[in-house]
Write a protein that holds these residues in place. Structure first.
Motif, PDB file in Angstrom:
ATOM      1  N   GLY A  28       0.849  -1.142   0.464  1.00 44.64           N
ATOM      2  CA  GLY A  28       0.385  -0.248   0.544  1.00 44.64           C
ATOM      3  C   GLY A  28       0.530   1.387   0.150  1.00 44.64           C
ATOM      4  O   GLY A  28       0.596   2.326  -0.348  1.00 44.64           O
ATOM      5  N   GLU A 103       2.054   6.215   1.800  1.00 49.80           N
ATOM      6  CA  GLU A 103       0.734   5.983   1.324  1.00 49.80           C
ATOM      7  C   GLU A 103       0.258   5.743  -0.095  1.00 49.80           C
ATOM      8  O   GLU A 103       0.043   7.428  -0.911  1.00 49.80           O
ATOM      9  N   GLN A 105      -2.519   5.791  -1.733  1.00 46.52           N
ATOM     10  CA  GLN A 105      -3.886   6.272  -1.884  1.00 46.52           C
ATOM     11  C   GLN A 105      -4.135   7.048  -2.051  1.00 46.52           C
ATOM     12  O   GLN A 105      -5.186   7.895  -2.691  1.00 46.52           O
ATOM     13  N   TRP A 106      -3.378   8.396  -1.356  1.00 48.72           N
ATOM     14  CA  TRP A 106      -3.214   9.544  -0.925  1.00 48.72           C
ATOM     15  C   TRP A 106      -2.304  10.468  -1.821  1.00 48.72           C
ATOM     16  O   TRP A 106      -2.124  11.788  -1.276  1.00 48.72           O
ATOM     17  N   ARG A 268     -10.557  12.059   5.345  1.00 48.71           N
ATOM     18  CA  ARG A 268     -10.555  11.591   4.700  1.00 48.71           C
ATOM     19  C   ARG A 268     -11.292  10.046   4.843  1.00 48.71           C
ATOM     20  O   ARG A 268     -11.150   9.244   4.360  1.00 48.71           O
ATOM     21  N   PRO A 272     -13.570   9.589   2.022  1.00 48.63           N
ATOM     22  CA  PRO A 272     -12.202   9.444   0.991  1.00 48.63           C
ATOM     23  C   PRO A 272     -12.717   9.539  -0.236  1.00 48.63           C
ATOM     24  O   PRO A 272     -12.054  10.418  -1.371  1.00 48.63           O
ATOM     25  N   ASP A 273     -14.240   9.151  -1.297  1.00 52.53           N
ATOM     26  CA  ASP A 273     -14.790   9.714  -2.628  1.00 52.53           C
ATOM     27  C   ASP A 273     -14.807  10.967  -2.482  1.00 52.53           C
ATOM     28  O   ASP A 273     -14.192  11.762  -3.637  1.00 52.53           O
ATOM     29  N   ARG A 276     -10.877  12.459  -2.423  1.00 49.24           N
ATOM     30  CA  ARG A 276     -10.481  12.384  -3.112  1.00 49.24           C
ATOM     31  C   ARG A 276     -10.681  13.275  -4.346  1.00 49.24           C
ATOM     32  O   ARG A 276     -10.333  14.043  -5.423  1.00 49.24           O
TER      33      ARG A 276
END
Length: 332
Positions: A28, A103, A105-106, A268, A272-273, A276
């Motif tokens: 990740g 990370e 993801q971000w 977040r 999260p959506d 983003r």
């Protein structure tokens, strides 16, 4: 590679440059070759230790965080190898280094022609500035009071408030030079909040009260700001630079006022959506030149102590960068 840490609490001089092996990204995560690091005020408080206030307690050794801009060189186990070679921005720990782990993801993809200063805002500072305004929420025509408006988040919040339709933006800062800067990024009124009569100056600029307050200072500044709110006014608290966590007096809210707290990690996690989508929205604003970061200084990695001195002295305007690869055309 070089890395900056600290092994005791204290002034900027405790920041130590050391030679270590590059870290290995875990599942990740990705490994970035660091181009630039946006230095944040909060890390100067972490470095000073628990004496700065209970919210700034972190164990040793100290691993400064930062808004890293860099190129992905490795991905963790199971990661997408197609990411390798991409220029991105990310909030990272152990950020003052030639290589940093972040990370996946971000990650914020960086448009090709975006300079390091603007890019360093994409992962944390700009998302905070936008979301605190929307958390208020800011409505077209509102009068907005933004504290610490000359700082990294603050000078973006001034610009975003105008883009979102604020009627009057009042920015606070210290020193005439910083007040000039606050006006230059779009504030209609700039007020020195180190002066004892600053609340009276806000009242003169907004006789009916302010609709929105953005505060990351805390302490007496927050207390006075609550009294400046108009009926149905909203304060958003997203930090406490003074280290003083004040109890919000309920009686001050009876005048149809409200207070909301904000933390980017919590936001977040909760949505999260939307988080983003807002990162993508901000990237578009920077790419179009509608939002701009001001870089006060770009310093070599070995001058991390100087970067902290600049921020603690409150002599900077906008962003202070560390540049592990040296000064270059992308720094501005």
């Amino acid at each position: 590679m070089r890395r900056v840490r600290y092994y005791q609490y204290g002034g900027p001089e405790v920041l130590t440059v050391e030679d270590v092996d590059p870290p290995a990204p875990q599942a990740g995560q990705v490994l970035l070759r660091v181009e630039a690091v946006g230095v944040n005020f909060v890390d100067t408080r972490f470095r000073r230790g628990p004496g700065s206030g209970s919210i700034f307690e972190r164990p040793l050794p100290g691993r400064p965080t930062g808004d890293v801009v860099g190129t992905i060189t490795r991905v963790g186990p199971g990661g997408d190898a197609r990411l390798i070679g991409r220029r991105v921005a990310a909030l990272a720990e152990d950020a003052y280094a030639d290589y940093a782990v972040a990370e996946a993801q971000w990650l914020a993809p960086v448009p090709e022609n975006l300079g390091a200063g603007d890019a360093s805002m994409l992962a944390m500072s700009a998302p905070v500035a936008l979301r605190v305004l929307r958390s208020a929420p800011l409505r077209p025509g509102d009068t907005v009071l933004i504290h610490a408006a000359a700082g990294g988040v603050g000078h973006l919040a001034v610009q975003l408030a105008k883009l979102l339709g604020a009627g009057t933006v009042i920015g606070t800062a210290r020193s005439a030079r910083r007040l000039d800067f606050v006006r230059s990024v779009g504030a209609d009124v700039a007020i020195d909040y180190s002066e004892p009569d600053w609340p009276d100056r806000v009242r003169a600029a907004a006789p009916g009260g302010v609709d929105v307050v953005l505060d990351a200072v805390g302490g007496p500044v927050l207390q006075a700001s609550l009294d400046l709110l108009a009926p149905f006014g909203r304060a958003v608290v997203y930090g406490a630079a003074t280290g003083k966590l004040e109890h919000v007096p309920v009686v001050s809210l009876f005048a149809l006022r409200s207070v909301t707290g904000f933390n980017l990690t919590a936001w977040r996690r909760a949505n999260p959506d939307e988080a983003r989508r807002e990162m993508d929205e901000l990237t578009d604003l920077f790419a179009a030149g509608r939002l701009r970061a001001t870089v006060h200084a770009g310093l070599p990695l070995t001058e991390a102590a100087t970067a902290h001195q600049l921020i603690e002295s409150r002599s900077h305007t906008g962003r202070v960068l560390l540049l592990p690869g040296g000064l270059g055309p992308g720094a501005a």
